[in-house]
Design an enzyme around this catalytic site. Sequence first.
Site, mmCIF file in Angstrom:
data_model
loop_
_atom_site.group_PDB
_atom_site.id
_atom_site.type_symbol
_atom_site.label_atom_id
_atom_site.label_comp_id
_atom_site.label_asym_id
_atom_site.label_seq_id
_atom_site.Cartn_x
_atom_site.Cartn_y
_atom_site.Cartn_z
ATOM 1 N N GLU A 35 1.654 4.117 6.495
ATOM 2 C CA GLU A 35 0.308 3.746 6.056
ATOM 3 C C GLU A 35 0.292 2.891 4.797
ATOM 4 O OE1 GLU A 35 -2.860 7.031 7.498
ATOM 5 O OE2 GLU A 35 -1.870 7.416 5.603
ATOM 6 N N GLY A 36 1.375 2.914 4.046
ATOM 7 C CA GLY A 36 1.384 2.154 2.805
ATOM 8 C C GLY A 36 2.539 2.587 1.923
ATOM 9 N N PRO B 246 7.523 5.192 0.923
ATOM 10 C CA PRO B 246 6.582 4.952 2.021
ATOM 11 C C PRO B 246 5.529 6.057 2.074
ATOM 12 C CG PRO B 246 8.862 4.875 2.792
ATOM 13 C CD PRO B 246 8.883 5.446 1.420
ATOM 14 N N LYS B 247 4.321 5.676 2.478
ATOM 15 C CA LYS B 247 3.260 6.651 2.720
ATOM 16 C C LYS B 247 3.076 6.749 4.234
ATOM 17 C CE LYS B 247 -1.545 7.820 1.710
ATOM 18 N NZ LYS B 247 -1.785 8.292 3.093
ATOM 19 N N TYR B 248 3.195 7.968 4.766
ATOM 20 C CA TYR B 248 3.253 8.159 6.208
ATOM 21 C C TYR B 248 1.913 8.622 6.781
ATOM 22 C CZ TYR B 248 8.221 8.157 5.076
ATOM 23 O OH TYR B 248 9.451 7.826 4.594
#
Length: 334
Positions: free
Chosen positions: A180-181, A32-34
Amino acid sequence: MALIPPIEPMLAKATDTLPVPRALPGGIALEPKYDGFRLLVFHSSGTTQLQSRSGNDLSAAFPEITDAAAALPEEVVLDGEAVILMEGRLQFGALQQRVNRPLATTRHLAHLQPAHYLAFDLLQRGTAELLHEPYRVRRAALEDLFATHDLGAPWTLTPVTDDRELAEQWLTLWGPVGVEGVVAKGWDQAYHPGRRGWIKVRAKETSEAIIGAVTGPVTAPLTLLLGRYDTDGILRLAARSTPLTASLRSELGRLLTAGGPGHPWADVRITASWSSREPLEFTPVEPEHVVEFHGDTAVDAGRWRHAVRPLRLRTDIAPADVAPFGEGQRPVSG
């Protein structure tokens, strides 16, 4: 220590879809992109420092993480993200409030709104530098570090998977809480400081807003300033757009009307970007038209932090029917 700050963190290049496994060496690992602050944590005997992506020392901004790092029983260099969870969502604005504040203030904020550190890479452990080791080795060492010392808050080990279906869920379901992605890394990749060797896919949202102003001529606008009405009936700036396509410029140029003296933004000063003080030259237009757009999930107090991409004019939606300021995002697959 073998590694001395500052070190440029390894970066990711953006794509629109999850990469195929062969796109990176050894297949892809997905994380995950935080919505947080990128931080490198350096800890050795007698020295602890938190380094921002740009190389600044943020140790005083996050004393709870600095204190936890200072208590680690071995030397480490970690890469990860500082986040603050409030009301069920990661709050980027709360992180910004920590920067350039007195230590007494940040310690008070740390008590009220504690930050956590989501670790996703290990660059050094003890005297062993791991930059040239493949990601699978670094990840195993990171997991062992957490297990050996039974690390808890503020430490969190970020999840990793090679399951594309799970990664799609991170993109489509977890945007509203601050994911975020997705970042894709090669299992056999070394860590290359400053190089965009990873791949990132941003979660996107489709939503609507009212055209409140434009840059460039009203008859052929270049970009849009988009607004939404708050609960007091005031039109608030919600997003800035990327440059319009030629077809959308032409379509809007035939419809838009320059706003008069009574326009809610007639005397408003808008800066060139959220982080800039330079004034933006724009022309208010009558808030009569609604556009649908794609934006990422970085929304701070009702405002999209990054430029959004207009998709189409929504003639079927009246300005009064647009969701209120701060509401109404709909996640879609990236």
